[in-house]
Design a protein around this motif. Structure first.
Motif, PDB file in Angstrom:
ATOM      1  N   ASP A 165      43.843  17.750  33.927  1.00 19.89           N
ATOM      2  CA  ASP A 165      43.844  18.064  35.364  1.00 19.89           C
ATOM      3  C   ASP A 165      42.446  18.437  35.836  1.00 19.89           C
ATOM      4  O   ASP A 165      42.028  18.063  36.945  1.00 19.89           O
ATOM      5  CB  ASP A 165      44.811  19.207  35.656  1.00 19.89           C
ATOM      6  N   ALA A 166      41.724  19.185  34.991  1.00 16.38           N
ATOM      7  CA  ALA A 166      40.373  19.612  35.370  1.00 16.38           C
ATOM      8  C   ALA A 166      39.441  18.405  35.499  1.00 16.38           C
ATOM      9  O   ALA A 166      38.632  18.300  36.438  1.00 16.38           O
ATOM     10  CB  ALA A 166      39.823  20.604  34.343  1.00 16.38           C
ATOM     11  N   VAL A 167      39.549  17.477  34.534  1.00 16.32           N
ATOM     12  CA  VAL A 167      38.711  16.270  34.590  1.00 16.32           C
ATOM     13  C   VAL A 167      39.051  15.435  35.827  1.00 16.32           C
ATOM     14  O   VAL A 167      38.175  14.941  36.540  1.00 16.32           O
ATOM     15  CB  VAL A 167      38.880  15.444  33.300  1.00 16.32           C
ATOM     16  N   LEU A 171      36.661  14.433  38.964  1.00 12.41           N
ATOM     17  CA  LEU A 171      36.411  13.058  39.432  1.00 12.41           C
ATOM     18  C   LEU A 171      36.698  12.917  40.926  1.00 12.41           C
ATOM     19  O   LEU A 171      35.975  12.215  41.654  1.00 12.41           O
ATOM     20  CB  LEU A 171      37.253  12.066  38.626  1.00 12.41           C
ATOM     21  N   TYR A 172      37.754  13.556  41.384  1.00  8.83           N
ATOM     22  CA  TYR A 172      38.046  13.539  42.819  1.00  8.83           C
ATOM     23  C   TYR A 172      36.881  14.145  43.605  1.00  8.83           C
ATOM     24  O   TYR A 172      36.466  13.608  44.637  1.00  8.83           O
ATOM     25  CB  TYR A 172      39.336  14.315  43.111  1.00  8.83           C
ATOM     26  N   ARG A 173      36.364  15.301  43.117  1.00  7.61           N
ATOM     27  CA  ARG A 173      35.258  15.955  43.814  1.00  7.61           C
ATOM     28  C   ARG A 173      34.032  15.066  43.846  1.00  7.61           C
ATOM     29  O   ARG A 173      33.297  15.015  44.845  1.00  7.61           O
ATOM     30  CB  ARG A 173      34.906  17.275  43.130  1.00  7.61           C
ATOM     31  N   ARG A 178      33.007   9.539  48.690  1.00  7.13           N
ATOM     32  CA  ARG A 178      32.285   8.262  48.619  1.00  7.13           C
ATOM     33  C   ARG A 178      33.259   7.094  48.765  1.00  7.13           C
ATOM     34  O   ARG A 178      32.961   6.095  49.432  1.00  7.13           O
ATOM     35  CB  ARG A 178      31.538   8.162  47.289  1.00  7.13           C
ATOM     36  N   TRP A 179      34.405   7.206  48.077  1.00 10.97           N
ATOM     37  CA  TRP A 179      35.423   6.134  48.204  1.00 10.97           C
ATOM     38  C   TRP A 179      35.885   5.983  49.656  1.00 10.97           C
ATOM     39  O   TRP A 179      35.986   4.862  50.157  1.00 10.97           O
ATOM     40  CB  TRP A 179      36.613   6.463  47.297  1.00 10.97           C
TER      41      TRP A 179
END
Length: 690
Positions: A165-167, A171-173, A178-179
């Motif tokens: 969940d942390a990873v 990645l979302y942050r 940008r996406w």
């Protein structure tokens, strides 16, 4: 596989930028030189003629005749044609320049959008690789606005749930904003390319329309008419020979006198009780008698009359369409060989007819059946205003025939172009609807001297004089073809009369004169009916659609403000209760009751377009002032209009429940003057009829 940005050719196929303005301007300059040469030629001819003024002999008189009656008109034809071509090329250059400039703007927008798509693709590819998802496979597959959930893959196999969940959160942050920006950029760029593509296609259509108008303008010059008249697979004529013959008045030093308008022949006694047929256009000859007598002539006698007095036979009510077509084609062919005998209006008409016949010849020449076959049913050059009638389909065998009567400013030379398109559109719409259930024919009837434009000083449209003259001939023609068909094995067909604008004035009077009723009468944008000659619609000889209801139909587009204005100013009766125009002028017209009104406002559910102006065939990007003309595709007889679709159903006897339910029965409305006690002026007021 990752997406790639499109090329310009993919998003903007074709081009509206063919050619250059410089090339068009060079042509215009050449036309200007030809015009000046024509002027100098005319000066030289006049100078040569003036030098002969003091001499008197038969030879001198012949030379003067050649100079002043052949070479001088030829010089004027050349001068006028070059001047009109120069002006048409100037307009064309201006339009092409506008299209080129707009095309450059579209190209710039498309190039920027393509660059934007390319950068968005690169950004999405980078993010997709980082978060373990697949990129879109096509530039048209815009990624979703929300970033897909990252896929951690085999490397995260040893991580705990909290660590995963942390990873994922990390990645979302890193990539979510940008996406979102890249997806939004991609979406906006694709939308921009869609807009650019639509505008590009529109510019190509505009360029095609502009080129069509140029071709039409060049064809509409005297030299253009000569080229059209002299270009055909029939006979020895060539365009060059035709032009030279008309300009010089002779071929190889020889002239041919004579005319197919000869009207005397002893055999005519057996047909019309006199050897002089000069009155067949206006005389009230009984068409049933003509039909019966023609059948009693031998084939040799019939051939002799067709060959030797084609004008009489080609315009004689009571004869078959095939007979009249043969005679009138002989007239036409004679003048193709001798254009020097034609004035400019006659030349314009015969050139227009030749274009129609050439279209038919080209279809047959390619081994196809002419669709539709053409019949030249009337051709008269004996009066100041040339007249004609063109048949689309075979009037001798058709189960359903429709006579189309034009309105103001549609004398045969000027009206043939638009009436040809309108008649073809109607024929095709009827044929598609019938699907073999019947054989249709359309007659484009340009057989009367139509009123001109009031803006040009011709106010005859406000009277009924020209309508009365045209009505007598129209009634004779309809009765004549009826008489010819009654004697044949197929019997009389369904007969419809369709009239536009002032043509409704003409046709309605004609329908009071007929010997036998027609099956339906349809009015479009009526300029009003003569209330003295047509007191009520019961005066019209029209059959019934149902017991007690005559098959009289009418339609009027709400944006057509011209037609009710003409009816109101002339005081004629209006068949369309809802028709309105500026300043309340429509209130001067009483309204006829008893007609069945159908809509021309379009029907989006059926994909049918509205009529947005007065004309049968629309042109240009917008309707004219007060709806004087319809825009392209939005005339009463344009292919995808509600007006034409309903007309095809009516004329083929296929009034379905949808159309039937939409018909509105018109109620009579009378007009009474109301006097203003202050101003002392009388204004009209529509009231319920007693």
């Amino acid at each position: 596989m990752s997406a790639t940005a499109p090329t310009l050719g993919e998003v903007l196929p074709g081009t509206p930028k063919a050619g250059s303005i410089a090339e068009i301007e060079a042509l215009a300059a050449y036309a200007n030189d030809v015009m000046q040469d024509g002027e100098q030629f005319a000066v030289s001819v006049r100078g040569a003629a003036s030098q002969l003024l003091g001499a008197h002999s038969a030879a001198v008189e012949r030379i003067q005749e050649k100079l002043l009656e052949r070479l001088l008109p030829g010089a004027q034809v050349l001068q006028q044609s070059a001047d009109e071509a120069r002006r048409a090329l100037g307009v064309y250059a201006s339009e092409v320049d506008r299209i080129h400039r707009q095309a450059d703007l579209v190209l710039g927008d498309a190039q920027r959008a393509i660059s934007s798509v390319a950068s968005a693709i690169r950004e999405v590819d980078e993010i997709a690789e980082a978060i373990g998802v697949r990129s879109p496979g096509s530039w048209q597959s815009v990624p979703p606005g929300r970033m897909p959930e990252p896929i951690l893959g085999w490397r995260a196999g040893g991580l705990s749930g909290d660590e995963r969940d942390a990873v994922t959160w990390h990645l979302y942050r890193l990539y979510e904003d940008r996406w979102l920006r890249a997806a939004s950029q991609w979406c906006a760029a694709v939308d921009g390319l869609g807009v650019a593509g639509r505008r590009w296609r529109s510019l190509i259509d505009e360029r095609r329309a502009v080129e069509g108008r140029l071709v039409r303008a060049l064809e509409d010059t005297p030299v253009g008419h000569l080229i059209s008249l002299g270009t055909s697979g029939i006979g020895p004529s060539t365009a060059k020979r035709t032009i030279a013959l008309a300009v010089s008045g002779e071929a190889w030093g020889k002239t041919r006198l004579g005319s197919p308008q000869k009207a005397r022949h002893p055999l005519l006694e057996k047909l019309i009780d006199t050897s002089d047929g000069s009155g067949v256009w206006d005389a009230g000859i009984d068409p049933k008698l003509v039909a019966a007598r023609w059948d009693r002539l031998s084939s040799d006698e019939q051939d002799a009359l067709i060959m030797e007095v084609p004008w009489v036979i080609g315009n004689l009510p009571g004869l078959d369409g095939s007979v009249r077509d043969r005679a009138n084609r002989l007239q036409h062919e004679f003048y193709r060989e001798h254009p020097e005998l034609l004035d400019l209006e006659q030349l314009k008409l015969l050139a227009g007819i030749q274009r129609i016949l050439t279209r038919e010849e080209e279809q047959v020449g390619r081994g196809r059946k002419a669709i539709p076959p053409i019949q030249l049913l009337a051709l008269s050059l004996v009066d100041e205003v040339p007249k004609a009638a063109i048949g689309y389909g075979h009037v001798d065998t058709a189960t359903h025939s429709s006579w189309v009567v034009p309105g103001m400013n549609n004398d045969a030379p000027d009206g043939l172009y638009g009436m040809d398109i309108a008649s073809m559109n109607l024929f095709k719409a009827q044929e598609r609807l019938a699907r073999g259930a019947g054989e249709n024919a359309v007659v484009s009837w340009l057989g009367y001297d139509t009123p001109g434009m009031p803006t040009e000083g011709d106010f005859s449209v406000l009277g009924s004089g020209k309508a009365l003259a045209g009505a007598e001939r129209l009634a004779a023609e309809i009765d004549g073809f009826g008489a010819a068909r009654e004697r044949g094995p197929l019997g009389a067909p369904v007969v419809n009369v369709l009239a536009h604008s002032y043509g409704t004035t003409v046709a309605s009077i004609a329908l009071t004169m007929l010997k036998n009723p027609v099956d339906a009468f349809v009015m479009f944008g009526s300029a009003g009916l003569d209330t003295d000659r047509v007191k009520t619609l019961d005066a019209l000889k029209v059959g019934e659609l149902s017991p007690g209801q005559r098959a009289i139909f009418t339609t009027h587009a709400s944006r057509d403000l011209l037609a009710p204005g003409g009816a109101g100013l002339s005081g004629r009766g209006q068949p369309n209760p809802e028709a309105k125009t500026l300043l309340g002028i429509h209130n001067y017209s009483p309204v006829y009751g008893g007609a069945l009104s159908f809509s021309s406002e379009g029907d989006s559910a059926q994909g049918l377009l509205p009529t947005d102006g007065h004309s049968l065939i629309g042109e240009g990007s917008a309707p004219g002032l007060i709806g004087m003309s319809a825009s392209e595709g939005h005339g009463y007889f344009d292919p995808k209009t509600q007006s034409l679709k309903s007309t095809a159903k009516i004329t083929m006897g296929m009034v379905d429940q949808t159309l039937l339910a939409s018909l509105e029965l018109t109620e009579p409305v009378c007009v009474t003057p109301v006097v203003n006690p202050v101003a002392g002026l009388a204004t009209p007021l529509r009231v319920e009829c007693e």
